[in-house]
Design an enzyme around this catalytic site. Structure first.
Site, mmCIF file in Angstrom:
data_model
loop_
_atom_site.group_PDB
_atom_site.id
_atom_site.type_symbol
_atom_site.label_atom_id
_atom_site.label_comp_id
_atom_site.label_asym_id
_atom_site.label_seq_id
_atom_site.Cartn_x
_atom_site.Cartn_y
_atom_site.Cartn_z
ATOM 1 N N GLN A 46 0.830 -1.211 0.000
ATOM 2 C CA GLN A 46 0.000 0.000 0.000
ATOM 3 C C GLN A 46 0.867 1.264 0.000
ATOM 4 O O GLN A 46 0.505 2.267 -0.623
ATOM 5 C CB GLN A 46 -0.996 -0.005 1.171
ATOM 6 C CG GLN A 46 -0.403 -0.112 2.578
ATOM 7 C CD GLN A 46 -0.194 -1.554 3.036
ATOM 8 O OE1 GLN A 46 -0.028 -2.475 2.223
ATOM 9 N NE2 GLN A 46 -0.182 -1.761 4.347
ATOM 10 N N ASN A 96 9.795 -6.356 2.204
ATOM 11 C CA ASN A 96 9.471 -7.786 2.177
ATOM 12 C C ASN A 96 8.945 -8.187 0.792
ATOM 13 O O ASN A 96 8.991 -7.401 -0.159
ATOM 14 C CB ASN A 96 8.459 -8.117 3.293
ATOM 15 C CG ASN A 96 7.129 -7.394 3.104
ATOM 16 O OD1 ASN A 96 6.810 -6.923 2.010
ATOM 17 N ND2 ASN A 96 6.364 -7.290 4.169
ATOM 18 N N SER A 155 20.820 -11.260 1.315
ATOM 19 C CA SER A 155 22.201 -10.775 1.367
ATOM 20 C C SER A 155 23.201 -11.917 1.170
ATOM 21 O O SER A 155 22.898 -13.075 1.438
ATOM 22 C CB SER A 155 22.421 -10.119 2.734
ATOM 23 O OG SER A 155 23.571 -9.324 2.708
ATOM 24 N N GLN A 210 26.510 -11.938 7.588
ATOM 25 C CA GLN A 210 25.472 -12.041 6.562
ATOM 26 C C GLN A 210 24.422 -13.061 6.978
ATOM 27 O O GLN A 210 23.229 -12.833 6.817
ATOM 28 C CB GLN A 210 26.058 -12.434 5.196
ATOM 29 C CG GLN A 210 27.000 -11.420 4.608
ATOM 30 C CD GLN A 210 26.438 -10.020 4.614
ATOM 31 O OE1 GLN A 210 25.400 -9.774 4.014
ATOM 32 N NE2 GLN A 210 27.086 -9.104 5.299
ATOM 33 N N GLU A 223 27.433 -10.160 -3.843
ATOM 34 C CA GLU A 223 27.081 -8.810 -3.395
ATOM 35 C C GLU A 223 28.263 -8.186 -2.627
ATOM 36 O O GLU A 223 28.694 -7.080 -2.926
ATOM 37 C CB GLU A 223 25.847 -8.908 -2.484
ATOM 38 C CG GLU A 223 25.360 -7.578 -1.955
ATOM 39 C CD GLU A 223 24.282 -7.755 -0.886
ATOM 40 O OE1 GLU A 223 24.109 -8.884 -0.378
ATOM 41 O OE2 GLU A 223 23.628 -6.746 -0.553
ATOM 42 N N GLU A 235 15.111 2.836 -44.466
ATOM 43 C CA GLU A 235 14.248 2.279 -43.425
ATOM 44 C C GLU A 235 12.769 2.523 -43.735
ATOM 45 O O GLU A 235 11.898 2.201 -42.923
ATOM 46 C CB GLU A 235 14.620 2.866 -42.046
ATOM 47 C CG GLU A 235 16.002 2.407 -41.566
ATOM 48 C CD GLU A 235 16.364 2.884 -40.160
ATOM 49 O OE1 GLU A 235 15.589 3.660 -39.567
ATOM 50 O OE2 GLU A 235 17.423 2.466 -39.665
ATOM 51 N N HIS A 259 10.913 11.279 -42.018
ATOM 52 C CA HIS A 259 12.229 11.488 -41.411
ATOM 53 C C HIS A 259 13.172 12.110 -42.446
ATOM 54 O O HIS A 259 13.840 13.113 -42.194
ATOM 55 C CB HIS A 259 12.842 10.153 -40.950
ATOM 56 C CG HIS A 259 12.287 9.615 -39.680
ATOM 57 N ND1 HIS A 259 11.012 9.126 -39.567
ATOM 58 C CD2 HIS A 259 12.860 9.460 -38.446
ATOM 59 C CE1 HIS A 259 10.820 8.693 -38.319
ATOM 60 N NE2 HIS A 259 11.922 8.891 -37.624
#
Lengths: 436, 436
Positions: free
Chosen positions: A191, A214, A237, A259, A327, A415, A420
């Site tokens: 939320q 989370n 981690s 860790q 990491e 193209e 263009h």
């Protein structure tokens, strides 16, 4: 016990490959729930935020109390001890000093045809930082997210942090004060992400959302990606320690455990050239584990995801380190700079035995928001650049257009993009002198 | 007819807001199909690629013919005219020169306590570039994606490009040769993305995937994000032209049409201080539309998403431009630098009437892969940085640890992370002399 491997084992390759793929896939039901929450906040705004906060955090709010008032913040901060205040201030100062060096430069130059080219960097206008509640409510993470944004020049910087059962972390509020945060909202979960991405009556939408959370927060961030910018989706981690024989097993064990104590899904790996150190570290981990308050978490992490790997030499260690792309990478060897030069992939390197990874979590200066799950192969830790964006600039002159326009016309036609080409042709036809 | 607005209209705010939210949401069924294709390629590898290519592209391949052979590439390239070759080579040289200036610098310094801090940039090892087939198979996009990767130092650079009904674009193959591409695979769609992300028997997995594609390609890229890096998910192209009275209506009309001709979902907007120019451009667009081969596409885009907005002054124009945060922004005004300084959000700016946006698509030098759908508020165009990643570096000395370690110990304890704190404490206890 964790996995014990040696590169001399016959089945090493297969077991090492398994170690690299231990990470789990996302759960679908969490994604569905996050989607429903986002839809609810988009539709009902503040009313949904208030209801969801009541349900998930058991806290009763009104639109007027979604944000902490300045007085509330001051009252909470007054509870912080002078020692904690000094520690957090030192961390903030060092993180700021490091990140100020990351501010990128604008560029502008004139090419041989007289065209002026370059780029310009500018800050994102509004950023929202998600801070988890409860035991994972880390003041250090507030600094690591907010200071780069502040250094970048973000104009409006807001924090959302849930306060389950009304519990507020005064150090988190102090960290927001030390890092230029404008407003702190006491909402969390999917939320909060929805409110930051789409806005409500009370919470104005931001342009980018960063910060850990989370599974629901991660799913919500993934869903609003594109509508707003997001940082990476951080996984559990990880640390990889490469150590030669000249190390204190207890130091290495504590680094591995630092860790492991984060999360049962965290991963700690030791690679060493010394079988004696391997055994001694294994022993030290078992003993030190028993002394930790978070021993259940650390023990599960070490048992399920940990590993000790013995190698013939540091060349083998470097090759494995690149496959792991950790990491955090600690190089506890005699010449860490030489070893670092042989390793391409890591989020952050900690050189030498006097640089425990925990220094980097708090006061080293570099950011502790780092790529996990092997994504250091293609991505970087959080930086000032994550809160800035670049606009490219080009200015042609008639002469420059005359010199290079033909190529644009030609390629546009090849193209099949007529307009263009004609947008160039129309201008070139206005110029005097010979056409190519 | 497109929308005609004036900031003096009573309902301007509401109509302008509608203009900003015309973009569509993703279709769920496309996402489900992409997911099924990815699962198939992960399970069956080359066999799935061959079957899916037969089904979608009506081309029969074997694992041995998934890649173009060097001879095939040479034979196709031999068909390219010398004019096209010259144009593409000029474009490649200018794009390379621009992007070479983007290579970031490493940094290393010693802080007042003797700690060595810094960071190191390095290339991503392997990158995969998706190139669409059929009419959207643009050689210019090959250059814009591959050259930054090449400049970054990517070691293995591969292209996937579908060849529906066996049709090959020789200019695309030439572009791969001009930009250091190692291998070109003739597969496309979600199946190509799956092969690049997970690898098959023949196609080795890469670390990052970039390049434009249809809805299935975009959905597949979104799904593999995290497993590999991806660039942005590009939406339909957009241009915003800000023009004062001193402009040729035909030039402006062609610039607007050069986005409209890309896609019926493209969006072209003119903001002008001059009602006369507004009317003249509207008229010119209608006339020029009739001359275009792609007039059905351009007409639908202009009718459904186009707009002409008249404003009182350039200050109003700048404020609207920041709300639009356009992918391409042309400043056709007397002092474009002054106006640019007042606008924060745009993917690329084109300064002055002699700089048609089409120059930037081909030969200007800056990248043409740019943030769409207002994401220029928080993201940047493709650059060399997208093919590099940064590792942060820290080396403490005993003296540095003695000076700052207390703060890490303190913060670790306040966050309930004992092992973090003890990893510092164990080292500090080894030092002689007074502890803080």
């Amino acid at each position: 016990m964790p996995q014990i491997l040696s590169t001399s084992d016959a089945d090493f390759e297969a077991r090492f490959a398994t170690l690299l793929t231990l990470k789990r896939e996302d759960a679908t039901e969490v994604d569905d729930e996050a989607a429903a929450i986002i839809a609810d906040v988009r539709t009902r705004g503040d009313a949904a935020l208030v209801e969801l906060t009541e349900r998930f955090d058991r806290v009763t709010l009104t639109p007027g109390t979604l944000a902490f008032s300045p007085d509330e913040i001051e009252n909470h901060i007054a509870q912080v001890s002078s020692e904690d205040r000094e520690a957090l201030s030192l961390a903030a100062a060092r993180i700021r000093a490091y990140h100020e060096r990351q501010v990128p430069q604008d560029a502008s130059w004139t090419d041989p045809h007289g065209a002026v080219l370059g780029w310009r960097w500018g800050p994102i206008e509004a950023a929202g930082l998600y801070v988890p509640g409860g035991t994972a409510s880390y003041p250090s993470s507030v600094l690591m997210n907010a200071i780069p944004a502040q250094v970048a020049g973000v104009k409006r910087l807001v924090v959302t942090v849930p306060t389950p059962d009304g519990i507020v972390n005064p150090l988190v509020l102090l960290a927001t004060r030390l890092s230029g945060v404008d407003t702190v909202y006491r909402v969390g979960g999917a939320q909060a992400i929805a409110a930051l991405a789409y806005g409500t009556e009370t919470i104005a939408a931001v342009d980018k959302i960063t910060g850990p959370g989370n599974a629901w927060v991660a799913a919500a961030k993934r869903r609003v990606f594109g509508r707003v910018g997001i940082d990476m989706i951080a996984g559990p981690s990880e640390i990889l320690v490469i150590a030669d024989k000249d190390n204190d097993p207890e130091w290495i064990a504590l680094d591995l455990l630092s860790q492991a104590e984060h999360d049962t899904d965290a991963q700690s790996i030791l690679i060493t050239t010394d079988a004696g150190l391997a055994a001694a570290v294994g022993q030290a981990v078992e003993e030190l584990l028993q002394t930790l308050d978070r021993r259940d978490i650390a023990a599960a992490s070490w048992r399920d995801n940990g590993a000790i790997v013995t190698v013939a030499d540091l060349g083998e260690a470097a090759a494995l380190a690149d496959q792991i792309a950790s990491e955090h990478l600690e190089l506890c060897v005699a010449d860490p700079e030489a070893l670092a030069a042989n390793i391409a992939h890591a989020g952050a390197m900690f050189l030498g035995k006097w640089t425990p990874e925990a220094i980097g979590d708090y006061v080293g200066g570099p950011n502790h928001v780092l790529p996990t799950a092997r994504s250091a192969r293609f991505s970087s830790g959080l930086s000032v650049l994550d809160f800035m964006k670049r606009t490219t600039m080009a200015r042609m002159t008639p002469a420059a257009l005359a010199a290079i326009g033909f190529a644009a016309e030609r390629l546009a036609m090849s193209e099949g993009l007529q307009a263009h080409g004609q947008s160039v042709t129309a201008r070139l036809s206005r110029l005097n002198g010979p056409r190519r």
